[in-house]
Design an enzyme around this catalytic site. Structure first.
Site, PDB file in Angstrom:
ATOM      1  N   GLU A 259       0.921  -1.191   0.075  1.00 27.69           N
ATOM      2  CA  GLU A 259      -0.026  -0.046   0.027  1.00 27.69           C
ATOM      3  C   GLU A 259       0.797   1.249  -0.020  1.00 27.69           C
ATOM      4  O   GLU A 259       0.568   2.411  -0.666  1.00 27.69           O
ATOM      5  CB  GLU A 259      -1.009   0.137   1.272  1.00 27.69           C
ATOM      6  N   GLU A 391       3.277  10.395  10.846  1.00 28.19           N
ATOM      7  CA  GLU A 391       4.102  10.697  12.124  1.00 28.19           C
ATOM      8  C   GLU A 391       4.396   8.908  12.407  1.00 28.19           C
ATOM      9  O   GLU A 391       5.266   8.749  12.993  1.00 28.19           O
ATOM     10  CB  GLU A 391       3.124  11.145  13.188  1.00 28.19           C
TER      11      GLU A 391
END
Ligand code: FAD
Length: 404
Positions: A259, A391
């Site tokens: 992905e 993050e």
């Protein structure tokens, strides 16, 4: 839009390494795209501002590519891939972006397909891969839940074994294109008594099963792309499990590597190219400087993409390489969007979402480009969140690559 001299020069720089055979391949690709991308398909490509293009033209394009044998260039040839080299795949992606081809759904061809090739049984490969290639099966991804996004391992959607079935209860959220999909791959909780990662199972679920319902979530850009999916006593045969019971985390991580390795550079180059004329018209040295800096970043992304994709093709997936690419690609995308909005100035405030409907005859207020610039700006805010937030990608790099 007319391409300017600077954009052409930049393309030529990136072409230096192209060998004669690759140039010939590019000519063949261009001829194919010229012949097959009709006005409606190009309109769908131009108007794409989310993850994928409008459903009907997207599926028409999928079927054209399938007939040609070009729908899954990243797959091994024995499973229906093209057998192209890394360079040929790169040429294909670049040419599709530049010709404004519709963007296909990534959840099937880019995620569950390669995962079944890596982790599925021969029976599962036989049952699912041909239908995925033909477009008969459309897949969506059931990972995130209300309360379980970044901390994915805390997911609660439960599967209880009952004879030869699992019975599923719970919900998945932010499920892109669940309203078009007829299959969903899901992470479900099969053991609550152990550490979270060790109690998860990976299932393939038919969306037409009794007990599944889909509720739309409308985004800031006014689009229906994401959904919440509810499971109420949904029965799923045990044979639809990929990997072992309670070992779904291993399968999930394999899928995430695919992905996060999506190709960014070709589309980023197109976005920068499309901006050239507007920037020249604005005649502002700071905008020109920002554009040039972004062009350099995009060239670096392109090189990273080669590296990550070559490693994937060699069966050496690199989770930190994929994470780097995801951060670099999505941040550049958002910076290009911001540059586009700044270049348009007050004209960017014109909001005519209906102009992005296929076949729309609404008169444009201001330059033609505004129809997608603001929608891109809104939609691409999500790009640094989905697929695992940036993050979280930085945490992965810190752990895997830097050993922190
Ligand atoms: C447009 C869109 C499409 C999506 N499509 C799908 C889909 O098809 N299928 C699917 O399963 N999911 C999908 N998602 C969900 C997506 O994967 C999650 O939104 C994402 O993983 C973040 O989870 P969250 O939204 O719960 O945010 P949270 O996890 O609540 O995070 C909130 C903020 O905290 C930060 N944060 C959280 N944990 C940490 C940490 N450990 N260290 C540092 N910072 C942290 C995050 O970076 C973020 O900024 C989609 C999301 C969007 C926006």
């Amino acid at each position: 839009m007319e391409r300017t001299a600077r954009w052409r020069e930049w393309e030529i720089i990136m072409d230096i390494e192209l060998k004669e055979a690759d140039r010939k391949f590019r000519e063949d690709v261009r001829a194919f795209l010229d012949e097959n991308l009709d006005a409606e398909l190009r309109e769908a490509g131009v108007k794409t501002s989310g993850i994928s293009s409008a459903h009907a033209p997207l599926m028409r394009w999928h079927k054209i590519l399938h007939e040609k044998g070009w729908v899954a260039p990243g797959w091994p040839q024995e499973f229906g891939g093209t057998g192209w080299s890394d360079m040929q795949r790169y040429i294909w992606q670049s040419e599709c972006a530049r010709a404004n081809a519709p963007k296909l759904y990534p959840m099937g061809l880019g995620m569950i397909g390669p995962t079944l090739i890596a982790c599925g049984t021969a029976e599962q490969q036989e049952a699912y891969l041909p239908k995925l290639l033909s477009g008969e099966h459309i897949w969506c991804q059931g990972y995130s839940e209300p309360g379980s996004g970044s901390d994915l391992a805390s997911l609660q959607c439960a599967a209880e074994r009952d004879g030869d079935d699992y019975v599923i209860n719970g919900s998945k959220i932010w499920t892109s294109y669940a309203h078009h999909a007829n299959h969903i791959f899901c992470l479900v909780r099969t053991d609550k008594s152990t550490k979270p990662q060790a109690g998860i199972t990976f299932l393939l679920i038919d969306m037409t099963s009794a007990g599944i319902s889909v509720e739309p979530i409308i985004t800031l850009a006014g689009d229906h792309e994401v959904n919440q999916v509810f499971f109420d006593n949904v029965r799923v045969p045990v044979e639809n499990r990929v990997g072992e019971e309670n070992d779904g985390w291993t399968v999930a991580k394999t899928l995430l590597t695919f992905e996060r390795s999506s190709a960014y550079a070709a589309r980023l180059k197109l976005m920068l190219g499309n901006l050239e004329a507007l920037i020249e018209e604005a005649d502002d040295a700071m905008l020109v400087k920002r554009h040039a800096e972004l062009a350099i970043r995009v060239a670096a992304i392109e090189m990273t993409e080669f590296r990550v994709q070559a490693a994937l093709a060699d069966g050496r997936p690199s989770s930190s390489g994929s994470s780097q690419l995801k951060i670099m690609g999505t941040e550049a995308q958002q910076d290009i969007d911001l540059l586009a909005v700044d270049t348009l100035g007050a004209r960017a405030a014109v909001w005519q979402p209906e102009r992005r409907d296929m076949g729309s005859n609404v008169d444009a207020i201001g330059p033609e480009e505004t129809q997608v610039i603001l929608a891109d700006f809104f939609n691409n805010r999500a790009a640094s969140i989905y697929g695992g937030s940036n993050e979280v990608q930085r945490n992965i790099i810190a752990k895997v690559a830097l050993g922190l």
